[in-house]
Design an enzyme around this catalytic site. Structure first.
Site, PDB file in Angstrom:
ATOM      1  N   HIS A 107      34.553  48.032  41.634  1.00 36.90           N
ATOM      2  CA  HIS A 107      34.732  48.087  40.117  1.00 36.90           C
ATOM      3  C   HIS A 107      35.985  47.300  39.815  1.00 36.90           C
ATOM      4  O   HIS A 107      36.430  47.495  38.752  1.00 36.90           O
ATOM      5  CB  HIS A 107      34.747  49.442  39.765  1.00 36.90           C
ATOM      6  CG  HIS A 107      34.258  49.560  38.505  1.00 36.90           C
ATOM      7  ND1 HIS A 107      35.083  49.922  37.248  1.00 36.90           N
ATOM      8  CD2 HIS A 107      32.840  49.684  37.895  1.00 36.90           C
ATOM      9  CE1 HIS A 107      34.429  50.130  36.279  1.00 36.90           C
ATOM     10  NE2 HIS A 107      32.894  50.074  36.618  1.00 36.90           N
ATOM     11  N   LYS A 109      38.137  44.585  38.311  1.00 38.18           N
ATOM     12  CA  LYS A 109      37.926  43.874  37.138  1.00 38.18           C
ATOM     13  C   LYS A 109      39.464  42.826  37.135  1.00 38.18           C
ATOM     14  O   LYS A 109      40.417  43.289  36.330  1.00 38.18           O
ATOM     15  CB  LYS A 109      37.731  44.356  35.983  1.00 38.18           C
ATOM     16  CG  LYS A 109      36.983  45.571  36.023  1.00 38.18           C
ATOM     17  CD  LYS A 109      35.393  45.245  35.887  1.00 38.18           C
ATOM     18  CE  LYS A 109      34.322  46.321  36.082  1.00 38.18           C
ATOM     19  NZ  LYS A 109      34.374  46.886  34.905  1.00 38.18           N
ATOM     20  N   ASP A 114      45.411  30.266  38.658  1.00 38.90           N
ATOM     21  CA  ASP A 114      46.625  29.768  39.186  1.00 38.90           C
ATOM     22  C   ASP A 114      47.655  31.259  39.228  1.00 38.90           C
ATOM     23  O   ASP A 114      47.253  31.967  40.040  1.00 38.90           O
ATOM     24  CB  ASP A 114      47.431  28.767  38.399  1.00 38.90           C
ATOM     25  CG  ASP A 114      46.415  27.373  38.534  1.00 38.90           C
ATOM     26  OD1 ASP A 114      45.708  27.135  39.690  1.00 38.90           O
ATOM     27  OD2 ASP A 114      46.691  26.433  37.650  1.00 38.90           O
TER      28      ASP A 114
END
Length: 341
Positions: A107, A109, A114
């Protein structure tokens, strides 16, 4: 814009990538950036980490979306699919798609361009781009933080199945453990990956010890939660935060799916002295509202859990200290998760 301007690395860690025209535009931009960087003899490393079960759901899935990106790359694109070690044996054989995702998921995210970092609860899917309320924390030009998340994602990816141009998957050749093809209940897989994660965290701990916090005006503590591997730093920190709130403190807590574990609830109700405002999704703002089949009952389930909690607040005369609020906005869903004190 960040994809187009990235010069060294693009790393995307998400539950899944959707399959509408907006997600196709995202994949097309990744292909263009990868191709252009190779033509300029300055290849940008593109690394994508998704969950195996969610990314494989249905015929037109995340894997299908990303196959052209892999096929047209020159070795600078990698797609890893994390498979929970708890989905194995008879469970893996018998539980159908979508329901198998309840066993465990990756899960993460986090989106890196860069040295720019986006920490979010949003997946790479059209509703999150259009009408799903979520939160995005953007930290720009912070190489140390970007390197940490890059290294964390690489460790998880190392123990993930690697997507091939023909839509098959395989483990890396130098990884001798497998998430579900084993006879020890995945214990060796769990132990090996857990050791690598702890080694990574210890390395960064040593690095930060050389940089006194007193020299900084802002401190960021990344918290990791990997239940199958007994890594529960986020859970421990949240519990301590709740327990430490004083009478004159106030904490804002948001969750799209209100389902606090019992020890959190007990701490809120009996130990913590601070005030709370808890914001969750109204049934109509739940992402499963109107879904077909069993999924259509999910919003009512969360409403029932919230109602039970509210009754406990009233019964214990805590309604002046703990407020329970619902987010409702026409044609929008609510997916925000986080605490603010």
């Amino acid at each position: 814009a960040k994809i187009q301007t990235s010069k060294h690395r693009i790393t995307l860690a998400s539950l899944y990538i959707g399959n509408s025209h907006l997600e196709q535009q995202l994949v097309d931009q990744l292909k263009q950036a990868s191709t252009a960087s190779i033509q300029q003899n300055r290849p940008v490393d593109v690394h994508i980490l998704l969950d195996y079960t969610r990314g494989s759901r249905g015929r037109c899935n995340s894997r299908q979306m990303l196959l052209p990106l892999i096929s047209e790359s020159c070795g600078n694109v990698n797609v890893a699919l994390f498979h929970t070690p708890h989905l194995r044996g008879p469970l893996k054989a018998l539980i159908p798609e979508r329901f198998n995702e309840t066993i465990g998921l990756s899960h993460l995210k986090v989106y890196l361009f860069d040295d720019d970092v986006i920490i979010s609860g949003a997946n790479l899917s059209d509703s999150y781009f259009v009408n799903r309320q979520d939160r995005y924390v953007v930290i720009e030009d912070n190489r140390e933080l970007a390197n940490f998340f890059q290294d964390l994602i690489k460790v998880v990816s190392k123990y993930s199945l690697q997507l091939q141009p023909d839509d098959t998957t395989k483990m890396l050749e130098n990884v001798t453990v497998h998430p579900y093809k084993n006879n020890d209940g995945s214990q060796e897989f769990i132990k090996t990956m857990r050791n690598d994660v702890h080694q990574l965290l210890n390395n960064y701990k040593k690095m930060t010890e050389r940089n006194p916090l007193s020299e900084s005006d802002t401190v960021i503590f990344p918290l990791i939660q990997m239940g199958p591997f007994e890594i529960r730093f986020d859970e421990e920190a949240t519990q301590r935060l709740f327990a430490s709130l004083k009478k004159d403190s106030k904490l804002l807590l948001a969750s799209g799916y209100f389902n606090l574990i019992e020890k959190y609830l007990t701490t809120l109700l009996t130990q913590s002295k601070g005030k709370y405002e808890i914001l969750t999704a109204a049934p109509e703002a739940n992402g499963f509202y109107g879904a077909n089949g069993i999924a259509g009952y999910i919003p009512d389930s969360y409403t029932y859990i919230a109602r039970q909690f509210y009754r406990r607040i009233i019964n214990e005369n805590l309604d002046q200290r703990i407020k329970l609020l619902e987010y409702e906005r026409q044609d929008w869903t609510f997916h925000v998760k986080g605490n603010k004190c």
